[in-house]
Design an enzyme around this catalytic site. Sequence first.
Site, PDB file in Angstrom:
ATOM      1  N   LYS A   1       0.842  -1.191   0.000  1.00  0.00           N
ATOM      2  CA  LYS A   1       0.000   0.000   0.000  1.00  0.00           C
ATOM      3  C   LYS A   1       0.880   1.245   0.000  1.00  0.00           C
ATOM      4  O   LYS A   1       1.927   1.268   0.659  1.00  0.00           O
ATOM      5  CB  LYS A   1      -0.887  -0.051   1.252  1.00  0.00           C
TER       6      LYS A   1
ATOM      7  N   SER B   1      -9.558   1.358   3.191  1.00  0.00           N
ATOM      8  CA  SER B   1      -8.764   2.216   2.337  1.00  0.00           C
ATOM      9  C   SER B   1      -7.748   1.462   1.480  1.00  0.00           C
ATOM     10  O   SER B   1      -7.159   2.031   0.551  1.00  0.00           O
ATOM     11  CB  SER B   1      -8.015   3.241   3.205  1.00  0.00           C
TER      12      SER B   1
ATOM     13  N   SER C   1      -9.950  -1.152   7.201  1.00  0.00           N
ATOM     14  CA  SER C   1      -9.366  -0.916   5.880  1.00  0.00           C
ATOM     15  C   SER C   1      -8.719  -2.127   5.237  1.00  0.00           C
ATOM     16  O   SER C   1      -8.356  -2.092   4.063  1.00  0.00           O
ATOM     17  CB  SER C   1      -8.333   0.214   5.963  1.00  0.00           C
TER      18      SER C   1
END
Length: 446
Positions: free
Chosen positions: A69, A147, A171
């Site tokens: 990420k 996310s 997330s």
Amino acid sequence: MPRPDLHSTRERIRQGHATAADALQAARAAAEAPENAHVFVSTRWDAALAEAQRTAPGTPLDGLPVSIKDLFDFEGEATRAGSVALKDAPVAKSDAVAIARLRAAGGVVVGRTNMTEFAFSGVGINPHYGTPANPADPKTPRIPGGSSSGAAVSVATGAAFIGMGSDTGGSIRIPAALCGIVGFKNTARLTPLQGAYPLSSTLDTVCAMTRSVRDAVLAHEILAGRQVARSDKPLSGYRLAIARTQMQDHLDATVARAFERTLSRLAHAGAKITEVALTQIQDLGTIQSTGGFTAAESYAWHRRLLEQQGSRYDPRVRLRIERGANMKAWEYVELHQARTAWIAEVESALAGYDAVLSPTVPMVAPAIADVAPGAERDEAFFRTNALLLRNTSVVNMLDGCALSLPCHAPDELPVGLMAWHGAMRDDTILNLSLQIEHLLSSASPN
């Protein structure tokens, strides 16, 4: 057909039927497919291939591809956390601790994945770098969840075996549920946060998504630097709770059907399932009425950057961060005190249970068009975001651990089952999830 997981691919490599280079080639083809636009913000395929070829045989990850990420430092690259406000950020001088552990275990980083700006949403929309489309529906572009949006799609489509992400309110588990893969949120203290951009220092957890629970066990062992205590206890040996309050409210038809079908299979396999009120969940609204940890702690970090680059933020993200400006010091202290008391009450209510089961999220993935950037869709966006976070965020406030695994039928959009409990029950949750996954994979969908 489900894509092969890391364990099965590693076994093929060790038997001489495939190589890490083959896996990287397949991952690259998946990543560069048109439907995977917006999944990666940067890639490094040639460097990854060279690293895979240098990887010592027999390492835990055997040179197989992992994605990270855009929240984590990676030596020589800038970390932008999904934001153009950090476009001039300096390159990292070293890897985040979690990334260093993956690489030391033989994982090869193929690229940085897209995300909700500054990790502040469960929907997965990014107005700066585009929104990765959920691969579960080739006809209607649907949200991937956030996310850790790109991380989930990279794993679901075969571009990576492990998608590194973070979980502050869901997330990891939200995109795992919506994309039909596995997401494990460990007890936060077990994995290092160093080298990851913070959202909430109180709630942030470094963790990962995979294609199977056994891969989730391996990823956790690497990231946490610990061995999971394995147990062969059958499902009949587990005592499971179903939370009556809130967790099952307003489920859409697909989620309700999949959840009830899964409970029926578990009961038939001998699991002892009891419905409990768990009314303490209702108290979270009052406890967080002054804004909650995420708003206050994110504002403390972003305050100066907002002064300099606020106009470049996603307006929806900026609005949520700026709510933290109004929290007083005494309210923040009282919030910590209230959380500690609340955790004790929930732990007492769950005494004697091995885990709680709930739908990970109450809906299947909505269409991107319904929540895309635009003031006329803000109401739908914030309503969707609140629903997506509703169940998962309970575990973060509990300082607990949770795993989401797919429980939908082949002809349904993905639905996640969440097994969860309080802090340091990680091994129980992982062992139980292995049993549930085996049951669901071997059971008839009807």
